[in-house]
Design a protein around this motif. Structure first.
Motif, PDB file in Angstrom:
ATOM      1  N   UNK A   1       0.816  -1.201   0.000  1.00  0.00           N
ATOM      2  CA  UNK A   1       0.000   0.000   0.000  1.00  0.00           C
ATOM      3  C   UNK A   1       0.851   1.252   0.000  1.00  0.00           C
ATOM      4  N   UNK A   2       1.954   1.223   0.749  1.00  0.00           N
ATOM      5  CA  UNK A   2       2.843   2.378   0.765  1.00  0.00           C
ATOM      6  C   UNK A   2       3.476   2.588  -0.609  1.00  0.00           C
TER       7      UNK A   2
ATOM      8  N   UNK B   1     -10.325  14.818  -3.667  1.00  0.00           N
ATOM      9  CA  UNK B   1      -9.262  14.498  -2.697  1.00  0.00           C
ATOM     10  C   UNK B   1      -9.452  15.216  -1.357  1.00  0.00           C
ATOM     11  N   UNK B   2     -10.241  16.305  -1.362  1.00  0.00           N
ATOM     12  CA  UNK B   2     -10.531  16.998  -0.106  1.00  0.00           C
ATOM     13  C   UNK B   2     -11.191  16.013   0.864  1.00  0.00           C
ATOM     14  N   UNK B   3     -11.875  15.014   0.297  1.00  0.00           N
ATOM     15  CA  UNK B   3     -12.550  14.026   1.154  1.00  0.00           C
ATOM     16  C   UNK B   3     -11.706  12.761   1.329  1.00  0.00           C
ATOM     17  N   UNK B   4     -10.421  12.825   0.986  1.00  0.00           N
ATOM     18  CA  UNK B   4      -9.555  11.648   1.115  1.00  0.00           C
ATOM     19  C   UNK B   4      -9.513  11.139   2.550  1.00  0.00           C
ATOM     20  N   UNK B   5      -9.424   9.833   2.692  1.00  0.00           N
ATOM     21  CA  UNK B   5      -9.288   9.222   4.016  1.00  0.00           C
ATOM     22  C   UNK B   5      -7.912   9.473   4.623  1.00  0.00           C
ATOM     23  N   UNK B   6      -6.968   9.930   3.811  1.00  0.00           N
ATOM     24  CA  UNK B   6      -5.639  10.259   4.316  1.00  0.00           C
ATOM     25  C   UNK B   6      -5.596  11.773   4.553  1.00  0.00           C
ATOM     26  N   UNK B   7      -5.552  12.167   5.821  1.00  0.00           N
ATOM     27  CA  UNK B   7      -5.673  13.596   6.144  1.00  0.00           C
ATOM     28  C   UNK B   7      -4.578  14.441   5.498  1.00  0.00           C
TER      29      UNK B   7
ATOM     30  N   UNK C   1      -8.240   3.459  -4.310  1.00  0.00           N
ATOM     31  CA  UNK C   1      -9.699   3.400  -4.135  1.00  0.00           C
ATOM     32  C   UNK C   1     -10.022   2.498  -2.941  1.00  0.00           C
ATOM     33  N   UNK C   2      -9.367   1.321  -2.904  1.00  0.00           N
ATOM     34  CA  UNK C   2      -9.643   0.354  -1.837  1.00  0.00           C
ATOM     35  C   UNK C   2      -9.315   0.935  -0.463  1.00  0.00           C
ATOM     36  N   UNK C   3      -8.264   1.773  -0.412  1.00  0.00           N
ATOM     37  CA  UNK C   3      -7.856   2.346   0.867  1.00  0.00           C
ATOM     38  C   UNK C   3      -8.633   3.624   1.202  1.00  0.00           C
ATOM     39  N   UNK C   4      -9.521   4.045   0.291  1.00  0.00           N
ATOM     40  CA  UNK C   4     -10.299   5.262   0.547  1.00  0.00           C
ATOM     41  C   UNK C   4      -9.457   6.526   0.457  1.00  0.00           C
ATOM     42  N   UNK C   5      -8.350   6.445  -0.289  1.00  0.00           N
ATOM     43  CA  UNK C   5      -7.432   7.585  -0.363  1.00  0.00           C
ATOM     44  C   UNK C   5      -7.727   8.488  -1.560  1.00  0.00           C
ATOM     45  N   UNK C   6      -8.014   7.876  -2.713  1.00  0.00           N
ATOM     46  CA  UNK C   6      -8.235   8.672  -3.925  1.00  0.00           C
ATOM     47  C   UNK C   6      -9.293   7.999  -4.786  1.00  0.00           C
TER      48      UNK C   6
END
Lengths: 153, 256
Positions: free
Chosen positions: B6-7, B118-124, B187-192
């Motif tokens: 993932x990284x 991306x404003x709603x990305x799960x990665x702050x 997508x799977x990680x809720x990042x983008x």
């Protein structure tokens, strides 16, 4: 010397001019987000105006220089992106200083209220981008002078 | 190992974001001192500054995620063409002013939709950069759209040039919406978002502006690719890097 209070630090920072528009201070600009002591370490949190603003590095240097001159030895500057800087954070004192200097301050309606030179209201925008990232170019049809407008973001 | 994979994907995603803004920012900066009028010169230089500023955030985070101690500057100046992950469109030479502004609009429109998601990305960390960038992108797209309309619906000459610009650039648009395993991991990680999911909103904006500009949107669906995956860049990227990376190549490790 005893540890200066946070209010004193804010006062000192209010003496540090913005490098691009020296009539206002960094505090007026609203980019100093937080000042806190953590033991004997002073933490100052700063947010950038525009991502690519070349003044950002100078601003950090100016903060360090000013605070060190006041005897602060242990100092850490933090960069904070969120909440993103907005012109709503400009102080009223800062807005008045801008206008006096000839830069129309930001206004909620997204355009200058009046010409900073003659007070005229017949204005037109020349370009959305001006001499620094934070300003737009406008012109007054009354006095025919061009002027900068500190744009709202 | 899942964490590592993932990284790796996140690193690739951040390189794509950062390389797009870096390479376009550099291209746009090539106009400095050469634009048709002073206001446009200043506007292009300011746009380039914003893009390069955003690059510092994206590539800075990429270096952090990679964990090998590389800074944004290291990533910008010490990689060669095959390691760049920008879409092909941004590395193309500027062409005339009209072509530059058409490319800027095609990119700004994508950028606006992308950072909006991306404003709603799960990665702050990513959401914070997107929030910052979105304000600048709003200015960019307003200006580039206005210019496309002004020149497209302008004189016979400017109209012809803008139609030529969209005809030339259109086959490079599709790559921005391609997806691969990196995107699937994001997508799977809720990042983008899935890049393809941006297309509808993008097309609505582009069609509206181009129609106002009296320009025809090409109907050919073929598109060039290879930039965002790093499979194959155009010959232009290497030339751009020789200029952008000149100082580090001539004086390795120079600082200022």
């Amino acid at each position: 010397m005893g540890q200066p209070s946070v209010d004193t630090i804010w006062d000192w920072l209010d003496q540090v001019p913005d490098p691009e528009i020296p009539v206002i201070s960094l505090v007026d600009l609203g980019i100093i987000r937080d000042v806190q002591w953590e033991g004997d370490m002073l933490n100052v949190t700063v947010t950038p105006t525009y991502s690519g603003c070349p003044a950002t590095t100078i601003i950090n240097l100016d903060i360090q220089t000013a605070l060190r001159e006041h005897g602060i030895e242990k100092l850490t500057l933090h960069r904070q992106l969120s909440p993103a800087w907005t012109t709503d954070w400009l102080t009223d004192k800062g807005k008045a200083a801008l206008e006096k200097f000839g830069i129309a301050p930001p206004s909620a309606k997204g355009e200058p209220e009046r010409c900073p030179n003659c007070g005229g209201h017949d204005l037109e925008r020349t370009s959305q981008f001006g001499s620094t990232p934070c300003k737009a170019l406008w012109r007054c049809r009354d006095c025919l002078e061009p002027f900068d407008y500190f744009k709202c973001i | 190992m899942a964490g590592k994979t993932n990284d790796d994907a996140l690193f690739q995603f951040l390189l794509r974001m950062g390389d797009n803004s870096l390479i376009l920012g550099h291209r746009v900066s090539e106009w400095c001192g050469l634009s048709p009028v002073l206001e446009e010169d200043i506007a292009l230089a300011n746009t380039a500054l914003d893009l390069i500023g955003q690059t510092q955030f994206w590539l800075g985070l990429a270096g952090e995620v990679e964990g090998k101690g590389r800074t944004a500057d290291d990533l910008a100046f010490l990689r060669d063409a095959w390691d760049f992950r920008n879409v092909l469109m941004v590395e193309l030479p500027n062409g005339d002013f009209g072509q530059t502004m058409m490319r800027q609009f095609l990119y700004d429109a994508w950028s606006q939709v992308m950072v909006g998601r991306l404003i709603k990305s799960g990665d702050k960390r990513i959401a914070d950069i997107a929030e910052k960038a979105s304000k600048e992108v709003a200015y960019h797209v307003e200006r580039s759209a206005d210019t496309v309309v002004g020149l497209g619906d302008g004189s016979e000459e400017s109209h012809a040039r803008m139609q030529a610009a969209i005809d030339y650039l259109w086959p490079y648009v599709g790559e921005m919406f391609d997806g691969d395993e990196v995107d699937a991991a994001m997508v799977a990680a809720g990042i983008a978002p899935d890049p393809a999911s941006l297309r509808e909103e993008y097309d609505a904006l582009v069609n509206k502006v181009l129609s106002e500009a009296t320009l025809k949107v090409p109907t050919d669906v073929f598109h060039h690719k290879g930039g965002r995956t790093g499979y194959m860049h155009t010959e232009h990227l290497g030339h751009l890097l020789t200029s952008m990376q000149w100082l580090q190549r001539a004086y390795p490790g120079a600082t200022w």
